[in-house]
Design a protein around this motif. Structure first.
Motif, PDB file in Angstrom:
ATOM      1  N   MET A 151       0.855  -1.179   0.000  1.00  0.00           N
ATOM      2  CA  MET A 151       0.000   0.000   0.000  1.00  0.00           C
ATOM      3  C   MET A 151       0.896   1.237   0.000  1.00  0.00           C
ATOM      4  O   MET A 151       2.109   1.141   0.203  1.00  0.00           O
ATOM      5  N   GLY A 152       0.302   2.375  -0.245  1.00  0.00           N
ATOM      6  CA  GLY A 152       1.048   3.619  -0.187  1.00  0.00           C
ATOM      7  C   GLY A 152       1.835   3.918  -1.451  1.00  0.00           C
ATOM      8  O   GLY A 152       1.697   3.234  -2.474  1.00  0.00           O
ATOM      9  N   PRO A 153       2.697   4.934  -1.410  1.00  0.00           N
ATOM     10  CA  PRO A 153       3.401   5.386  -2.608  1.00  0.00           C
ATOM     11  C   PRO A 153       4.346   4.349  -3.206  1.00  0.00           C
ATOM     12  O   PRO A 153       4.496   4.288  -4.429  1.00  0.00           O
ATOM     13  N   LEU A 154       4.967   3.506  -2.379  1.00  0.00           N
ATOM     14  CA  LEU A 154       5.878   2.503  -2.923  1.00  0.00           C
ATOM     15  C   LEU A 154       5.125   1.409  -3.657  1.00  0.00           C
ATOM     16  O   LEU A 154       5.599   0.895  -4.684  1.00  0.00           O
ATOM     17  N   ASP A 155       3.971   1.025  -3.128  1.00  0.00           N
ATOM     18  CA  ASP A 155       3.152   0.035  -3.829  1.00  0.00           C
ATOM     19  C   ASP A 155       2.738   0.570  -5.200  1.00  0.00           C
ATOM     20  O   ASP A 155       2.828  -0.141  -6.208  1.00  0.00           O
ATOM     21  N   GLU A 156       2.332   1.828  -5.244  1.00  0.00           N
ATOM     22  CA  GLU A 156       1.958   2.445  -6.521  1.00  0.00           C
ATOM     23  C   GLU A 156       3.155   2.522  -7.455  1.00  0.00           C
ATOM     24  O   GLU A 156       3.040   2.280  -8.661  1.00  0.00           O
ATOM     25  N   LEU A 157       4.320   2.864  -6.888  1.00  0.00           N
ATOM     26  CA  LEU A 157       5.525   2.987  -7.703  1.00  0.00           C
ATOM     27  C   LEU A 157       5.929   1.645  -8.302  1.00  0.00           C
ATOM     28  O   LEU A 157       6.316   1.561  -9.480  1.00  0.00           O
ATOM     29  N   LEU A 158       5.825   0.577  -7.508  1.00  0.00           N
ATOM     30  CA  LEU A 158       6.182  -0.747  -8.006  1.00  0.00           C
ATOM     31  C   LEU A 158       5.226  -1.205  -9.110  1.00  0.00           C
ATOM     32  O   LEU A 158       5.653  -1.835 -10.083  1.00  0.00           O
ATOM     33  N   LYS A 159       3.969  -0.899  -8.958  1.00  0.00           N
ATOM     34  CA  LYS A 159       3.009  -1.277  -9.999  1.00  0.00           C
ATOM     35  C   LYS A 159       3.295  -0.538 -11.301  1.00  0.00           C
ATOM     36  O   LYS A 159       3.109  -1.081 -12.400  1.00  0.00           O
ATOM     37  N   GLU A 160       3.753   0.691 -11.181  1.00  0.00           N
ATOM     38  CA  GLU A 160       4.010   1.511 -12.359  1.00  0.00           C
ATOM     39  C   GLU A 160       5.378   1.242 -12.975  1.00  0.00           C
ATOM     40  O   GLU A 160       5.520   1.191 -14.200  1.00  0.00           O
ATOM     41  N   ARG A 161       6.392   1.037 -12.119  1.00  0.00           N
ATOM     42  CA  ARG A 161       7.774   0.982 -12.610  1.00  0.00           C
ATOM     43  C   ARG A 161       8.453  -0.367 -12.417  1.00  0.00           C
ATOM     44  O   ARG A 161       9.563  -0.563 -12.904  1.00  0.00           O
ATOM     45  N   GLY A 162       7.836  -1.296 -11.718  1.00  0.00           N
ATOM     46  CA  GLY A 162       8.485  -2.571 -11.454  1.00  0.00           C
ATOM     47  C   GLY A 162       8.639  -3.422 -12.706  1.00  0.00           C
ATOM     48  O   GLY A 162       7.815  -3.391 -13.610  1.00  0.00           O
ATOM     49  N   THR A 163       9.732  -4.185 -12.748  1.00  0.00           N
ATOM     50  CA  THR A 163       9.974  -5.099 -13.863  1.00  0.00           C
ATOM     51  C   THR A 163      10.664  -6.352 -13.354  1.00  0.00           C
ATOM     52  O   THR A 163      11.374  -6.322 -12.341  1.00  0.00           O
ATOM     53  N   HIS A 164      10.438  -7.452 -14.061  1.00  0.00           N
ATOM     54  CA  HIS A 164      11.144  -8.700 -13.778  1.00  0.00           C
ATOM     55  C   HIS A 164      12.146  -9.028 -14.887  1.00  0.00           C
ATOM     56  O   HIS A 164      12.757 -10.091 -14.871  1.00  0.00           O
TER      57      HIS A 164
END
Length: 226
Positions: A151-164
């Motif tokens: 939750m929070g800004p890091l959760d949003e950031l990971l959804k937007e910028r995360g990659t495998h």
């Protein structure tokens, strides 16, 4: 010549950026950097001893001693480089400022800022933290036991910028968050300093060359036992 250098630079592998107080550097740092170098196909990992950490107390060893410890620790390892720009810069060692200088030096290269999961979870407290992904990727060294933010800004950031995909780190100069599991070595600089203050030797926790500098400089006060 400048144009040719830029073309060559564009097709080189990413640069890993590994900052920290390194007070002292130990095998946990070195193993993490080595696994990142190998798994993510970094061209190099730059070890950057922090000059004035903005989010923690002043290091116990002065900057020249910490720089010498890092230099000694990585001696002979291909792909490991010491970068002293934070120590030589006035004021707090903000990551965003360091990355700006690296981006000036390497305008076309992919950069990967290596951080531990604990540091990543505190990212929203960093100075101008949202600018970091405009300058580099963030590579998170993940160890068992840490939970990803949900939750929070890091959760949003990971959804937007995360990659495998490691390829994403190579094909873009910046902008992605990549989480990579590394070998768990429960070693801490704080524990090493405590050992040294009690006169005990941190052998097998840090390279012998680092132990010698600790002993010779007396940066943590007590002379070590054998």
């Amino acid at each position: 010549i400048i144009y040719e250098n830029h073309i060559r630079e564009k097709y080189m592998n990413p640069i890993g950026v590994f900052g920290g107080t390194f007070d002292p550097i130990h095998y946990g740092h070195l193993r993490t950097a080595y696994e990142m170098l190998q798994a993510l196909k970094f061209d190099e990992v730059r070890f950057m001893p922090c000059g004035k950490p903005p989010h923690r107390n002043e290091p116990r060893a002065d900057s020249t001693v910490r720089l010498s410890m890092v230099t000694a620790a990585i001696q002979g390892q291909k792909g490991f480089i010491v970068d002293d720009r934070e120590i030589n810069r006035e004021g707090p060692s903000y990551s965003v400022d360091t990355l700006k200088t690296l981006r000036t030096d390497f305008p076309l290269r992919s950069l990967g800022l290596i951080v531990g999961m604990d540091a990543f979870l505190g990212l929203p407290e960093w100075y101008q933290w949202r600018e970091i992904l405009e300058l580099s990727h963030i590579v998170v060294a993940h160890r068992p036991g840490w939970r990803m933010p949900d939750m929070g800004p890091l959760d949003e950031l990971l959804k937007e910028r995360g990659t495998h995909r490691v390829d994403d780190l190579h094909q873009s100069k910046s902008g992605y968050i990549y989480i990579h599991e590394v070998t768990q070595l429960e070693i801490s600089s704080t524990d090493i300093r405590t050992l040294v203050r009690s006169g005990r030797n941190p052998r097998f926790l840090t390279p012998a060359s680092v132990t010698k500098i600790i002993n010779d400089s007396k940066c943590y006060k007590n002379k070590l036992t054998n």
